[in-house]
Write an enzyme that holds these catalytic residues in place. Structure first.
Site, PDB file in Angstrom:
ATOM      1  N   ASP A   4       3.567  -1.286  -5.477  1.00  0.00           N
ATOM      2  CA  ASP A   4       4.125  -0.871  -4.207  1.00  0.00           C
ATOM      3  C   ASP A   4       3.025  -1.037  -3.144  1.00  0.00           C
ATOM      4  O   ASP A   4       1.837  -1.062  -3.483  1.00  0.00           O
ATOM      5  CB  ASP A   4       4.577   0.588  -4.329  1.00  0.00           C
ATOM      6  CG  ASP A   4       4.914   1.193  -2.995  1.00  0.00           C
ATOM      7  OD1 ASP A   4       5.754   0.600  -2.283  1.00  0.00           O
ATOM      8  OD2 ASP A   4       4.324   2.235  -2.652  1.00  0.00           O
ATOM      9  N   ASP A   6       2.824   0.532   0.587  1.00  0.00           N
ATOM     10  CA  ASP A   6       2.394   1.671   1.411  1.00  0.00           C
ATOM     11  C   ASP A   6       2.241   2.934   0.570  1.00  0.00           C
ATOM     12  O   ASP A   6       3.175   3.359  -0.108  1.00  0.00           O
ATOM     13  CB  ASP A   6       3.401   1.920   2.538  1.00  0.00           C
ATOM     14  CG  ASP A   6       3.531   0.691   3.442  1.00  0.00           C
ATOM     15  OD1 ASP A   6       2.492   0.068   3.725  1.00  0.00           O
ATOM     16  OD2 ASP A   6       4.666   0.351   3.823  1.00  0.00           O
TER      17      ASP A   6
END
Ligand code: ZN
Length: 542
Positions: A4, A6
């Site tokens: 992922d 952020d």
């Protein structure tokens, strides 16, 4: 290796379109370089609804990603969902679309991927695609997301270290130099229940890849599962009282008989597979009495001279992988053409009354009541699935007929008590999905790559006992008070970990897994049976 963006690779700056605001999390560059050096391919999978909302442009996002690569090194693929929640796309996490796309871009399949992320959406997307997930919580990660995560790591470098450690743990070269070892007969042992035997399957295949003959010692509760495993040449069935949950007293004559049976196998060595709370040592002593010269097992207890290979595994590793690591420590690896997945011998045809493939199997029971679906919930699930157009087949063992009849009612096919384990496996193989607690049929589904809606009581860790490497949606309260109690009977009034599940969540889970009800044939114009195959489900027609 999927990451992922952020909150996982870089600090979360909401809707950031400014490259100057990119700040990697501590240790990210070195951790990613370790993965690259190990030959792993890396992809970023990221929701960027700021595009849909017009908060930044695609050019700004590309500039941010260029900055990320300058700071963290190159990624093999970037997968971005530009949509927002209301768009109903298949890529915005928790949907699994980005995981599927990333696996394709990396030239692999989701079950060979690990996704590291910081929120529940990442873990749900990983599980729904059949990938592993590791959650690295941040201060904003919700407690229930932390509780429900299949694996946890304190930070990105720790997650990377754990992935590399687990990869090395299933490679025999980690334990001793590679070299052709010739092995005649190996006695493998898995003495508990069907589900336990099924998750040991990959490790047994690893032994079978080198050994000329594999003899499996199992208990009566694991016998039917043992017969489904490829790689097993012979089965010896004997109850081990120190493993059984309702143990008979240890009978000296019975133990002498077991030692004689073990001696008759004439094994060159033995590999004793156990759960993390079982000891292999009583059996190791009997194996010594039977003259077995080399014995391997996982043991935290000091084994003295009872074990030649004393293997140790930290908590939280998936059971099939834990067993594979013992096989590796004993010198056995899966054949090149094989892979780390549950597999069974080819299934026979399912009972005719299940109809065409694509039905949903609902298996409400469990040998351990604490891990079963509350009957009233199962009844409501059967009705909700039927109302949504699914054909439902309710399965259960011979002692669960009353339960399955109640759950099936007049809306579903009731197979309770009418299949052997092989017949149940065949029924599962033809299913579009299986709705089941933490019990044997979940592993049958994994072996046939049939998606699972897992009603998972948290009495044992999900990451260790959840369906392995198969698309899965986990339901139930992961924070319930029964958590980690290993209870066989639910210790909490009302079985709250599962009683709070709503049938609508099961339907949502099936949608997330891409399991749609079959298109119904047009109602017959006249007469009987037109358009409906013979033997089709009695549920939902008419
Ligand atoms: Zn999308």
């Amino acid at each position: 290796m999927l990451l992922d963006r952020d909150g996982t690779l870089i600090e979360d700056v909401p809707y950031n379109g400014d490259p100057d605001k990119v700040r990697p999390v501590p240790g990210a560059r070195a951790a990613l370089d370790r993965l690259r050096a190990a030959g792993l391919r890396l992809a970023v999978v990221t929701n960027q609804s700021g595009l849909a909302r017009g908060l930044f442009t695609e050019a700004q996002m590309r500039a941010v990603h260029a900055r990320v690569e300058r700071l963290l090194g190159p990624f093999d693929a970037w997968l971005v969902c530009p949509h927002d929640d209301g768009d109903g796309c298949g890529c915005r996490k928790p949907a699994p679309g980005l995981v599927h796309a990333a696996a394709r871009e990396l030239g692999t399949v989701p079950s060979r991927c690990v996704l590291v992320g910081d929120i529940g959406r990442d873990m749900t997307a990983a599980s729904a695609a059949g990938a592993s997930g590791i959650l690295v919580p941040t201060p904003v990660t919700r407690p229930q997301e932390v509780a429900a995560a299949p694996q946890l790591a304190p930070d990105l470098p720790a997650a990377v270290a754990e992935i590399l450690r687990r990869q090395a743990a299933v490679d025999p070269a980690t334990y001793r130099p590679a070299g052709g070892r010739r092995v005649g007969t190996v006695l493998v042992v898995r003495a508990d229940s069907a589900g336990d035997v099924l998750v040991t399957g990959p490790a047994i295949r690893a032994v079978a890849a080198t050994a000329e003959r594999v003899v499996l010692l199992c208990g009566p509760r694991g016998r039917a599962a043992a017969e489904l495993l490829p790689g097993v040449d012979e089965i010896v069935e004997h109850r081990l009282p120190w493993i059984d949950p309702a143990p008979d007293p240890v009978d000296p004559a019975d133990m002498r008989q077991l030692a004689d049976r073990l001696a008759a196998v004439n094994a060159d060595e033995a590999v004793v597979f156990t759960s993390f709370h079982q000891s292999p040592l009583p059996l190791a002593l009997l194996l010594r009495l039977a003259g077995v010269r080399r014995v391997s097992a996982i043991s935290d207890d000091y084994p003295g001279s009872l074990l030649d290979v004393r293997h140790r595994v930290p908590a939280g590793v998936p059971e099939p992988e834990r067993a594979l690591s013992l096989a590796a420590a004993a010198g056995f690896a899966l054949a090149d053409h094989d892979g780390p997945a549950l597999r069974l011998r080819p299934a026979p045809a399912p009972p005719p009354e299940v109809g065409e493939p694509g039905y949903v199997v609902l298996h409400p029971g469990s040998a351990a009541q604490a891990r079963g679906c509350p009957p009233e919930l199962a009844e409501r699930v059967a009705r909700a699935l039927t109302a949504a157009g699914h054909r439902v087949v309710v399965t259960g063992g011979p002692d669960e007929r009353e339960l399955t009849a109640r759950v099936a009612g007049d809306v579903a096919v009731d197979l309770g008590g009418r299949t052997s384990l092989a017949g149940l496996a065949a029924t599962v193989a033809g299913a579009g999905a299986v709705v089941v607690g933490n019990t044997g049929p979940a592993h049958l589904a994994a072996a046939h790559q049939v998606p699972v809606v897992s009603l998972f009581a948290p009495t044992v860790p999900f990451g260790q006992w959840g369906p392995w490497r198969v698309p899965t949606v986990r339901l139930g309260d992961a924070e319930a008070p029964c958590r980690d109690t290993r209870a066989a009977r639910c210790p909490v009034p009302g079985h709250p970990c599962l009683a709070g599940v709503e049938p609508g969540q099961v339907l949502d889970g099936l949608r997330l897994l891409g399991v749609a009800p079959p298109v119904r044939p047009a109602p017959p114009v006249a007469g009987r049976g037109s358009g409906v195959p013979a033997g089709a489900s009695t549920g939902g027609s008419g």
